[in-house]
Design a protein around this motif. Structure first.
Motif, mmCIF file in Angstrom:
data_model
loop_
_atom_site.group_PDB
_atom_site.id
_atom_site.type_symbol
_atom_site.label_atom_id
_atom_site.label_comp_id
_atom_site.label_asym_id
_atom_site.label_seq_id
_atom_site.Cartn_x
_atom_site.Cartn_y
_atom_site.Cartn_z
ATOM 1 N N CYS A 101 84.150 82.681 35.717
ATOM 2 C CA CYS A 101 83.691 81.305 35.521
ATOM 3 C C CYS A 101 84.600 80.553 34.554
ATOM 4 C CB CYS A 101 82.245 81.304 35.025
ATOM 5 S SG CYS A 101 81.085 81.995 36.236
ATOM 6 N N LYS A 102 85.160 81.247 33.592
ATOM 7 C CA LYS A 102 86.106 80.620 32.665
ATOM 8 C C LYS A 102 87.361 80.203 33.428
ATOM 9 C CE LYS A 102 86.690 82.716 28.743
ATOM 10 N NZ LYS A 102 87.225 83.649 27.697
ATOM 11 N N ARG A 103 87.780 81.033 34.393
ATOM 12 C CA ARG A 103 88.945 80.708 35.216
ATOM 13 C C ARG A 103 88.629 79.637 36.251
ATOM 14 N NH1 ARG A 103 93.249 84.406 35.796
ATOM 15 N NH2 ARG A 103 93.151 86.175 34.361
ATOM 16 N N GLU A 104 87.303 79.392 36.453
ATOM 17 C CA GLU A 104 86.855 78.438 37.477
ATOM 18 C C GLU A 104 87.430 78.815 38.840
ATOM 19 O OE1 GLU A 104 87.311 74.396 36.224
ATOM 20 O OE2 GLU A 104 86.390 74.748 34.255
ATOM 21 N N ASP B 61 91.519 84.817 45.973
ATOM 22 C CA ASP B 61 92.707 85.234 45.215
ATOM 23 C C ASP B 61 92.521 84.974 43.725
ATOM 24 O OD1 ASP B 61 94.015 86.164 47.421
ATOM 25 O OD2 ASP B 61 95.207 84.340 47.745
ATOM 26 N N GLU B 62 91.971 83.811 43.395
ATOM 27 C CA GLU B 62 91.736 83.503 41.983
ATOM 28 C C GLU B 62 90.672 84.417 41.390
ATOM 29 O OE1 GLU B 62 90.699 79.407 42.267
ATOM 30 O OE2 GLU B 62 92.743 78.692 41.946
ATOM 31 N N LEU B 63 89.658 84.711 42.178
ATOM 32 C CA LEU B 63 88.592 85.606 41.707
ATOM 33 C C LEU B 63 89.135 87.000 41.433
ATOM 34 C CD1 LEU B 63 85.511 85.934 41.193
ATOM 35 C CD2 LEU B 63 85.313 86.669 43.589
ATOM 36 N N PHE B 64 89.999 87.475 42.326
ATOM 37 C CA PHE B 64 90.534 88.829 42.179
ATOM 38 C C PHE B 64 91.611 88.924 41.093
ATOM 39 C CE2 PHE B 64 89.318 90.443 46.708
ATOM 40 C CZ PHE B 64 87.989 90.501 46.301
ATOM 41 N N MET B 65 91.935 87.786 40.482
ATOM 42 C CA MET B 65 92.793 87.826 39.301
ATOM 43 C C MET B 65 92.049 88.436 38.112
ATOM 44 S SD MET B 65 95.906 86.588 39.690
ATOM 45 C CE MET B 65 96.390 85.885 38.107
ATOM 46 N N VAL B 66 90.729 88.414 38.166
ATOM 47 C CA VAL B 66 89.911 89.026 37.110
ATOM 48 C C VAL B 66 90.000 90.540 37.252
ATOM 49 C CG1 VAL B 66 87.596 89.281 36.148
ATOM 50 C CG2 VAL B 66 88.345 87.059 37.071
ATOM 51 N N ARG B 67 90.347 91.204 36.189
ATOM 52 C CA ARG B 67 90.604 92.644 36.236
ATOM 53 C C ARG B 67 89.396 93.420 36.768
ATOM 54 N NH1 ARG B 67 92.532 94.936 30.689
ATOM 55 N NH2 ARG B 67 90.360 94.489 30.153
ATOM 56 N N GLY B 68 89.644 94.242 37.777
ATOM 57 C CA GLY B 68 88.620 95.111 38.338
ATOM 58 C C GLY B 68 87.714 94.466 39.358
#
Length: 385
Positions: free
Chosen positions: A245-248, A253-260
């Motif tokens: 949510c901080k990354r919005e 692809d953007e979601l999977f930038m979050v580790r794990g």
């Protein structure tokens, strides 16, 4: 007595109907499930102690009559989780109840005193805790496990008798009425997935707009965890929800930038999550939630809290009551900032002991001073109290 058949459970329920008390405790596992898995149900009456094996009996519903019989006082120690499990497994909440941990705080014991410590203090008995971290789902159970389980209820009737007498002597038994009513309020055990976001770790890092997204993702996670019956962190962790949510994140692809995150979510679930985030971020500002936290516009009340804590500490000591039982820090802070509604500190016996004085302290009609190293309380224009 170990009960592993429906026939024996029914017979116990019939015998227990003549008892004045019913002490209750549970053993459960929750490490791999969302809902607690009941592994044992221990009960003690005036005359016997039983250990019920829920894997062996057919229907715990035969206990409903006992649990709802208001002539029988149901005894617990720190019974919140036990009551939650009973509600789920049996379908009712017992009434009336007496929680020895709650009562202990009004008799000078420390806040949230453990059962073993209370038994030692009140009964002069030292309990063995060798099986406190054991797999209660395995069968057969060892003799030491059964002894440990039985100990968790066998002393509750004795504790109840002595503590009730002490509370009556001090005129405090009625003080516990509201606390015990709250324990068996069904709303206490309702799971509201829409408010789960407030308990996310590091949620304070989010803006209100991002918080709107966190509310939707945390709600989705809660329902998924319930559906799969797995711990919510097995779906996604608090940290992953907050970071997404901080990354919005508006795309997979953007979601999977979050580790794990890619290891935890299928493409289908990831698509659902980013859709929720995008919709929440684009929602009108007047729909964005706010955390129950101090507003930047609210005044600093450190000085007021210091004085209030001194007064509470004095009254807690005088009355032999644990400080946190008399006044929580959150309640003190809210009162200091001018709030008056929905605060336990300003209700019932707490208001009588110190709540009213705190209001007088804040409006300037009460003053604190030191004399010979002792805290003194006086009303402005009056003598020392």
């Amino acid at each position: 007595m170990y009960i592993a058949t429906q026939e024996n459970l029914v017979a116990f329920a019939e015998r227990a109907a003549t008892s004045s008390v019913l002490a209750i405790d549970t053993e459960f596992l929750r490490e791999k499930t969302y809902y607690a898995k009941l592994c044992l149900l221990q009960m003690a009456t005036d005359s016997e102690t039983v250990i019920v094996d829920p894997f062996g009996v057919d229907d715990l519903g035969v206990l409903v009559g006992l649990l709802e019989d208001e002539r029988i006082v149901k005894l617990f120690h720190a019974g919140g989780q036990d009551l939650e499990i009973i509600l789920r497994e049996v379908g009712v909440l017992p009434k009336p109840v007496f929680d020895t941990q709650v009562a202990a705080a009004l008799l000078g014991h420390t806040q949230q005193i453990g059962y073993a410590s209370l038994v030692h203090a009140e009964c002069n008995v030292s309990l063995k805790k060798t099986d406190s971290f054991t797999d209660w789902s395995r069968r057969p159970l060892s003799d030491s496990q059964l002894d440990y389980a039985a100990d968790d209820v066998v002393y509750l009737p004795r504790l109840y008798a002595s503590m009730r007498a002490a509370l009556e002597e001090k005129g405090r038994l009625s003080w516990l009425g509201r606390d015990f009513e709250d324990l068996v309020d069904p709303q206490r055990y309702d799971t509201n997935e829409r408010t789960r976001y407030k308990r996310l770790k590091r949620v304070s890092q989010l803006s209100r707009r991002q918080l709107s997204a966190a509310r939707e993702v945390a709600s989705w996670r809660e329902l998924e965890a319930q559906r799969r019956d797995v711990p919510r962190k097995w779906v996604v962790t608090d940290e992953q929800v907050v970071e997404a949510c901080k990354r919005e994140a508006r795309t997979i692809d953007e979601l999977f930038m979050v580790r794990g995150m890619s290891d935890r979510l299928s493409t289908r679930d990831a698509r659902a999550v980013v859709s929720l985030i995008a919709s929440a971020l684009d929602a009108p500002p007047d729909t964005w939630p706010e955390l129950d936290r101090c507003s930047k516009s609210e005044p600093n009340v450190d000085a007021e809290l210091d004085l209030m804590c001194a007064l509470v500490r004095l009254r807690a000591k005088e009355n032999g009551i644990a400080f946190p039982t008399l006044a929580s820090h959150d309640d003190l802070a809210r009162v200091a900032r001018g709030y008056r509604d929905g605060i336990d500190l300003l209700r019932g016996w707490r208001r009588a002991i110190v709540g009213e004085e705190l209001l007088e302290l804040l409006d300037g009609s009460l003053a604190l001073s030191l004399s010979g190293g002792e805290l003194m309380v006086r009303r402005c224009g009056a003598g020392v109290a």
